[in-house]
Design a protein around this motif. Structure first.
Motif, PDB file in Angstrom:
ATOM      1  N   UNK A 148      42.605  23.401  33.093  1.00  0.00           N
ATOM      2  CA  UNK A 148      42.560  24.086  34.468  1.00  0.00           C
ATOM      3  C   UNK A 148      42.441  23.343  35.711  1.00  0.00           C
ATOM      4  N   UNK A 149      42.365  22.085  35.539  1.00  0.00           N
ATOM      5  CA  UNK A 149      42.717  21.247  36.640  1.00  0.00           C
ATOM      6  C   UNK A 149      44.290  20.870  36.763  1.00  0.00           C
ATOM      7  N   UNK A 150      44.830  20.721  35.748  1.00  0.00           N
ATOM      8  CA  UNK A 150      46.200  20.687  35.532  1.00  0.00           C
ATOM      9  C   UNK A 150      46.899  21.734  36.202  1.00  0.00           C
ATOM     10  N   UNK A 151      46.544  23.002  35.559  1.00  0.00           N
ATOM     11  CA  UNK A 151      47.309  24.361  36.134  1.00  0.00           C
ATOM     12  C   UNK A 151      46.906  24.667  37.643  1.00  0.00           C
ATOM     13  N   UNK A 152      45.807  24.319  37.908  1.00  0.00           N
ATOM     14  CA  UNK A 152      45.651  24.600  39.606  1.00  0.00           C
ATOM     15  C   UNK A 152      46.385  23.613  40.401  1.00  0.00           C
ATOM     16  N   UNK A 153      46.691  22.397  40.062  1.00  0.00           N
ATOM     17  CA  UNK A 153      47.098  21.295  40.642  1.00  0.00           C
ATOM     18  C   UNK A 153      48.695  21.869  40.656  1.00  0.00           C
TER      19      UNK A 153
ATOM     20  N   UNK B  89      47.669  15.525  50.451  1.00  0.00           N
ATOM     21  CA  UNK B  89      48.452  16.646  50.152  1.00  0.00           C
ATOM     22  C   UNK B  89      48.007  17.307  48.950  1.00  0.00           C
ATOM     23  N   UNK B  90      47.469  16.957  48.023  1.00  0.00           N
ATOM     24  CA  UNK B  90      46.807  17.480  46.757  1.00  0.00           C
ATOM     25  C   UNK B  90      45.285  18.060  47.064  1.00  0.00           C
ATOM     26  N   UNK B  91      44.615  16.869  47.153  1.00  0.00           N
ATOM     27  CA  UNK B  91      43.294  17.454  47.338  1.00  0.00           C
ATOM     28  C   UNK B  91      42.699  18.524  48.090  1.00  0.00           C
TER      29      UNK B  91
ATOM     30  N   UNK C 277      38.808  23.043  42.163  1.00  0.00           N
ATOM     31  CA  UNK C 277      37.851  21.938  41.634  1.00  0.00           C
ATOM     32  C   UNK C 277      36.459  22.528  41.569  1.00  0.00           C
ATOM     33  N   UNK C 278      35.946  22.916  42.469  1.00  0.00           N
ATOM     34  CA  UNK C 278      34.619  23.146  42.862  1.00  0.00           C
ATOM     35  C   UNK C 278      34.336  24.433  41.962  1.00  0.00           C
ATOM     36  N   UNK C 279      35.032  25.489  41.758  1.00  0.00           N
ATOM     37  CA  UNK C 279      34.814  26.781  41.089  1.00  0.00           C
ATOM     38  C   UNK C 279      34.821  26.042  39.543  1.00  0.00           C
ATOM     39  N   UNK C 280      35.720  25.389  38.995  1.00  0.00           N
ATOM     40  CA  UNK C 280      35.719  25.448  37.631  1.00  0.00           C
ATOM     41  C   UNK C 280      34.661  24.422  37.269  1.00  0.00           C
TER      42      UNK C 280
END
Length: 278
Positions: A171-176, A201-203, A210-213
């Motif tokens: 999910x981190x990879x998909x969100x990024x 740019x990313x964070x 990130x917080x949700x998951x």
């Protein structure tokens, strides 16, 4: 001659008629009937093979009702102090397991996302690691660590930590990959380094996901910490299976209520923390 031949070719191609439409609809209905017949047959075979039946279900529900009323209720609330230690143990396991998952999953997510990876092969390898971690159930991982480290919270903590890598890494990879590329390009155009691009740019765009998951995984760890204790992972789950094996069903109901209360309190607390952080 060429024009006349093309006109004759156009005249020869038949226009669709209502008969053609009815034929198409009939063929489609027949195909759907075949598909639904296969699905119905598969479900019927599965129900028959599993021994599922309404009479069996009704008898089981009636027996479970009598079991709960006569053996498990009321819960033995005076035993609550005896299980505060395992409750804290489950909480510690969940926290440390979450830290392990996040520390491993963040690099996997960054290297697995196509827009932040250093190479396409690295992206494939990172996503493959997350997939392998996701393929192994937490109970199986727990059994392995129990065999290696013995019964106790260490095995449960490692199982929760590695079990979370499969979910969070993906999910981190998909969100990024779903973030706005314009902001990344704007930071890159200033001559920023790769780490500066990630930070500026990313964070900011990745932070809500990130917080949700991460919150969701922590709640799953608390629930999972109670389950993996059933196979020796420590915590409330180990106390629960011990009470069941000793036929102390009122104690078991007390433990179940404590798990429920702990999960609800943690869910409310993490929700409030997430609103403040975002």
């Amino acid at each position: 001659m060429a024009v006349s031949s093309s006109r004759s070719a156009v005249r020869r191609s038949p226009a669709p008629t209502y008969a053609h439409y009815r034929q198409y609809k009939q063929q489609r209905v027949r195909r759907n009937l075949v598909v639904w017949a296969v699905v119905f047959g598969a479900v019927t075979w599965a129900v028959w093979s599993s021994g599922f039946g309404l009479l069996t279900l009704f008898n089981g529900l009636s027996e479970s009702y009598s079991f709960i009323v006569t053996d498990a209720l009321p819960p033995k609330l005076e035993s609550v102090p005896d299980y505060l230690g395992p409750t804290l143990e489950t909480l510690y396991m969940s926290v440390v397991g979450l830290v392990i998952s996040v520390v491993i999953s963040v690099p996997i997510g960054i290297l697995g996302a196509r827009n932040t990876t250093v190479h396409r092969v690295v992206s494939y390898l990172a996503k493959s690691i997350a997939g392998i971690a996701r393929a192994a159930p937490s109970l199986v991982i727990t059994v392995f660590f129990v065999a290696v480290f013995g019964v106790g919270p260490l095995a449960g903590t490692l199982a929760l930590g590695l079990g979370g890598v499969g979910i969070l890494g993906k999910v981190y990879a998909d969100a990024i990959e779903e973030i706005d590329a314009a902001q990344i390009e704007g930071v890159r155009s200033t001559g920023a380094s790769w780490l500066q691009i990630l930070g500026q740019g990313v964070w900011p765009q990745f932070k809500p996901a990130f917080m949700t998951w991460t919150q969701y995984r922590f709640e799953r760890n608390v629930r999972g910490g109670a389950v993996i204790g059933l196979v020796g992972g420590g915590g409330l789950g180990f106390s629960l299976i011990s009470a069941i094996n000793l036929y102390q069903f009122r104690d078991a109901m007390t433990i179940i209520l404590m798990i429920f209360v702990m999960v609800m309190v943690i869910e409310l607390a993490t929700r409030a923390l997430r609103r403040r952080a975002i």
